[in-house]
Design a protein around this motif. Structure first.
Motif, PDB file in Angstrom:
ATOM      1  N   LYS A 149     -40.745 -31.747  -6.683  1.00 25.08           N
ATOM      2  CA  LYS A 149     -40.761 -32.547  -5.355  1.00 25.08           C
ATOM      3  C   LYS A 149     -39.496 -33.055  -5.085  1.00 25.08           C
ATOM      4  CE  LYS A 149     -42.789 -36.573  -3.272  1.00 25.08           C
ATOM      5  NZ  LYS A 149     -43.620 -37.517  -3.276  1.00 25.08           N
ATOM      6  N   PRO A 150     -38.858 -32.661  -4.206  1.00 23.02           N
ATOM      7  CA  PRO A 150     -37.398 -33.124  -3.836  1.00 23.02           C
ATOM      8  C   PRO A 150     -37.305 -34.657  -4.148  1.00 23.02           C
ATOM      9  CG  PRO A 150     -38.023 -31.735  -2.129  1.00 23.02           C
ATOM     10  CD  PRO A 150     -39.298 -31.811  -3.009  1.00 23.02           C
ATOM     11  N   GLU A 151     -36.039 -34.943  -4.530  1.00 26.11           N
ATOM     12  CA  GLU A 151     -35.481 -36.361  -4.948  1.00 26.11           C
ATOM     13  C   GLU A 151     -36.512 -36.790  -6.136  1.00 26.11           C
ATOM     14  OE1 GLU A 151     -32.991 -37.793  -3.487  1.00 26.11           O
ATOM     15  OE2 GLU A 151     -32.850 -35.919  -2.204  1.00 26.11           O
ATOM     16  N   SER A 152     -37.278 -36.167  -6.802  1.00 25.17           N
ATOM     17  CA  SER A 152     -37.891 -36.565  -7.820  1.00 25.17           C
ATOM     18  C   SER A 152     -37.161 -36.505  -8.898  1.00 25.17           C
ATOM     19  CB  SER A 152     -39.406 -35.465  -8.110  1.00 25.17           C
ATOM     20  OG  SER A 152     -38.920 -34.495  -8.571  1.00 25.17           O
ATOM     21  N   LEU A 153     -37.379 -37.116 -10.010  1.00 21.66           N
ATOM     22  CA  LEU A 153     -36.489 -37.180 -11.486  1.00 21.66           C
ATOM     23  C   LEU A 153     -36.671 -35.771 -11.825  1.00 21.66           C
ATOM     24  CD1 LEU A 153     -34.889 -39.036 -12.880  1.00 21.66           C
ATOM     25  CD2 LEU A 153     -36.950 -39.774 -14.166  1.00 21.66           C
ATOM     26  N   LYS A 154     -37.902 -35.425 -12.007  1.00 26.01           N
ATOM     27  CA  LYS A 154     -37.963 -33.770 -12.534  1.00 26.01           C
ATOM     28  C   LYS A 154     -37.139 -33.041 -11.893  1.00 26.01           C
ATOM     29  CE  LYS A 154     -42.017 -31.408 -13.903  1.00 26.01           C
ATOM     30  NZ  LYS A 154     -43.636 -31.410 -13.970  1.00 26.01           N
ATOM     31  N   GLY A 173     -57.766 -39.341 -14.145  1.00 26.08           N
ATOM     32  CA  GLY A 173     -57.824 -37.787 -14.211  1.00 26.08           C
ATOM     33  C   GLY A 173     -56.584 -37.049 -13.537  1.00 26.08           C
ATOM     34  N   ASN A 174     -55.686 -37.604 -13.306  1.00 24.36           N
ATOM     35  CA  ASN A 174     -54.505 -37.191 -12.483  1.00 24.36           C
ATOM     36  C   ASN A 174     -53.314 -36.753 -13.574  1.00 24.36           C
ATOM     37  OD1 ASN A 174     -55.644 -37.963  -9.684  1.00 24.36           O
ATOM     38  ND2 ASN A 174     -55.106 -40.119 -10.121  1.00 24.36           N
ATOM     39  N   LEU A 175     -52.940 -35.827 -13.385  1.00 25.32           N
ATOM     40  CA  LEU A 175     -51.702 -35.427 -14.231  1.00 25.32           C
ATOM     41  C   LEU A 175     -50.538 -36.067 -14.090  1.00 25.32           C
ATOM     42  CD1 LEU A 175     -52.413 -31.497 -13.906  1.00 25.32           C
ATOM     43  CD2 LEU A 175     -53.254 -32.989 -15.754  1.00 25.32           C
ATOM     44  N   ILE A 176     -49.888 -36.508 -15.020  1.00 26.89           N
ATOM     45  CA  ILE A 176     -48.513 -37.207 -14.629  1.00 26.89           C
ATOM     46  C   ILE A 176     -47.401 -36.208 -14.679  1.00 26.89           C
ATOM     47  CG2 ILE A 176     -46.970 -39.061 -15.602  1.00 26.89           C
ATOM     48  CD1 ILE A 176     -49.842 -40.004 -14.653  1.00 26.89           C
ATOM     49  N   GLU A 177     -47.002 -35.843 -13.633  1.00 19.29           N
ATOM     50  CA  GLU A 177     -46.218 -34.680 -13.458  1.00 19.29           C
ATOM     51  C   GLU A 177     -44.669 -35.082 -13.869  1.00 19.29           C
ATOM     52  OE1 GLU A 177     -46.824 -31.815 -13.153  1.00 19.29           O
ATOM     53  OE2 GLU A 177     -48.979 -31.893 -12.310  1.00 19.29           O
ATOM     54  N   ASP A 178     -44.119 -36.409 -13.601  1.00 20.90           N
ATOM     55  CA  ASP A 178     -42.770 -36.731 -13.765  1.00 20.90           C
ATOM     56  C   ASP A 178     -42.587 -37.263 -15.153  1.00 20.90           C
ATOM     57  OD1 ASP A 178     -39.958 -36.610 -12.848  1.00 20.90           O
ATOM     58  OD2 ASP A 178     -40.765 -37.662 -11.032  1.00 20.90           O
TER      59      ASP A 178
END
Length: 463
Positions: free
Chosen positions: A104-109, A413-418
């Motif tokens: 995702k743009p601007e995400s830390l990842k 149940g949400n994946l933590i993506e960042d």
């Protein structure tokens, strides 16, 4: 605090307790004691450090390196539960240097991946570490995938990924003669490297700068030092005691944890917030037989489907000349369960009771069933691979290695993506920084992550 970091609310205090079944450190054959890898380090003979990093994977070693290069007057130690460094997630990944297109743009990842890829290439050039900038094609094989591919291309441009271009069928054939596709994103900046070699080079840098590494040190207990006649001086200067399963102790002022598959347990052990929980997913790879390696030149990836949590099966060349096909993504029944029947009752109970896995399963039921089916039947995986390279047959492949991904999961149940970094309050909480979630592409991003961790340590602990 660094504003980009994501923190979890937690309250930390004195934490004690046995850690049964969690870490299974390898013992040295001679005595079973922890091994000191750095004999020539500035503080190699002492068990007291200004800063201790728990975890000898690529993120922990990169962070240790960054800290000692920035603060050469401090004594810094790394504790690793295995007898060797970088043997789990670092030593079992695909070896891809990611470009940063997916996130995702601007995400830390996204920011850390783009920055980290540039730093990894620069570091490998400086150290003479071999890599191949072989590129990647993200290929649409169905008409309905093209809008998603075009949106992904725009995302990559927003993230500042170098050299991206959309190509048609004739250019796909020029890059990958045996690959079929309607349209593709050409990512020339993607590469491959042996990340364990990179991690061991980080360890060498750290040791040469005066750092100490203790292996076979399985952390069992973290607590505040009790003042006593024999420990009063050290207890004031080094107030945190880290004890292993053999009763050996290390004293320190501050702690940074980079525990990967055990990040939630180490956080809980220190009295901090155990959430998000880590759920292990095993990824099984297939290997193309040597006589069929000519079919693949660079990385070939499918167009990701945002409805599902993983990228899908892809073609990945390796530094040793092998071609890996995969991985799938199935629940592992053990945190370090690299084989299908590896099992830990404790790990399974943690997954069922403490994580949001059940909700994740219901949200992605058909995807999960399909992944299990492909894991059991090679023909199903081959059928998927033939969408990209029709010449591949089941006789061209062998079962290969596997890795286990530490996937952080919230209770819904949400994946933590960042990336998630967690501190706390209280006696220990004020002196500890947890790297709670360092998802793929953590290896690519390791040098960028280490800089951020060093910044946060410096500000948080007022070094």
């Amino acid at each position: 605090m660094v504003p980009a970091l994501r923190y979890l609310g937690s309250v930390c205090g004195r934490a004690r307790g046995i850690f049964p079944g969690g870490f299974s450190a390898a013992r040295t054959p001679e005595s079973g004691k922890s091994r000191l890898l750095c004999q020539g380090g500035r503080r190699a003979s002492t068990s007291s450090f200004d800063i201790v990093i728990i975890g000898g994977g690529i993120v922990g070693l990169a962070s240790a390196r960054a800290l000692i290069l920035r603060h050469p007057a401090l004594s810094i130690g790394v504790l690793e539960k295995e007898k060797d460094l970088a043997v789990h997630q670092t030593g079992h990944n695909s070896g891809v240097i990611h470009s940063g297109i997916y996130y995702k743009p601007e995400s830390l990842k996204a920011k850390l991946c783009v920055q980290g890829a540039a730093l990894i290439y620069e570091y490998c050039n400086q150290k003479g570490i071999s890599y191949k900038q072989c590129g990647k094609l993200i290929v649409a094989v169905e008409q309905e995938e093209i809008p998603r591919l075009q949106a992904l291309y725009e995302r990559g441009l927003q993230n500042g990924v170098q050299g991206l271009r959309l190509i048609q069928q004739e250019d796909i054939k020029k890059k990958e003669p045996y690959c079929r596709g309607l349209m593709a994103i050409d990512c020339p900046y993607t590469g491959i490297v042996d990340y364990r070699q990179v991690a061991l080079s980080f360890a060498k840098d750290f040791q040469e700068a005066g750092g100490s590494i203790l292996t076979s040190f399985e952390v069992e207990d973290i607590e505040m030092a009790r003042e006593s006649p024999s420990r009063s001086k050290d207890g004031m200067k080094y107030p945190i005691v880290i004890r292993n399963t053999k009763g050996e102790e290390v004293l320190c002022q501050y702690v940074v944890t980079c525990a990967g598959l055990y990040s939630d347990r180490i956080s809980e052990l220190s009295g901090c917030n155990p959430n998000p929980r880590i759920v292990p997913f095993r990824g099984d790879y297939l290997v193309l037989k040597p006589e069929k390696r000519y079919l693949v030149k660079g990385n070939i990836y499918p167009v990701p489907d945002s409805r599902f949590p993983f990228l899908g099966v892809h073609f990945t060349p390796r530094m040793d000349g092998n071609i890996w096909l995969g991985p799938n993504a199935v629940l592992a029944f053990k945190r370090e369960g690299y084989r299908p029947f590896d099992f830990s009752a404790r790990d399974i109970m943690d997954i069922i009771i403490k994580s949001g896995l059940i909700k994740l399963v219901f949200q992605n039921f058909s995807y999960g069933v399909n992944e299990i089916y492909k894991a059991c039947f090679l023909s199903a995986t081959v059928k998927h691979l033939q969408k990209f390279i029709p010449e591949i047959t089941i006789s061209d492949i062998l079962r290969g290695p596997a890795g286990v991904r530490a996937q952080a999961l919230d209770r819904d149940g949400n994946l933590i993506e960042d990336f998630v970094f967690d501190g706390g309050v209280g006696d220990i909480g004020n002196r500890i920084l947890h790297v709670r979630n360092a998802p793929s592409p953590a290896a690519t991003s390791s040098l960028a992550i280490s800089g951020m961790i060093a910044d946060e340590v410096q500000q948080r602990f007022k070094l």
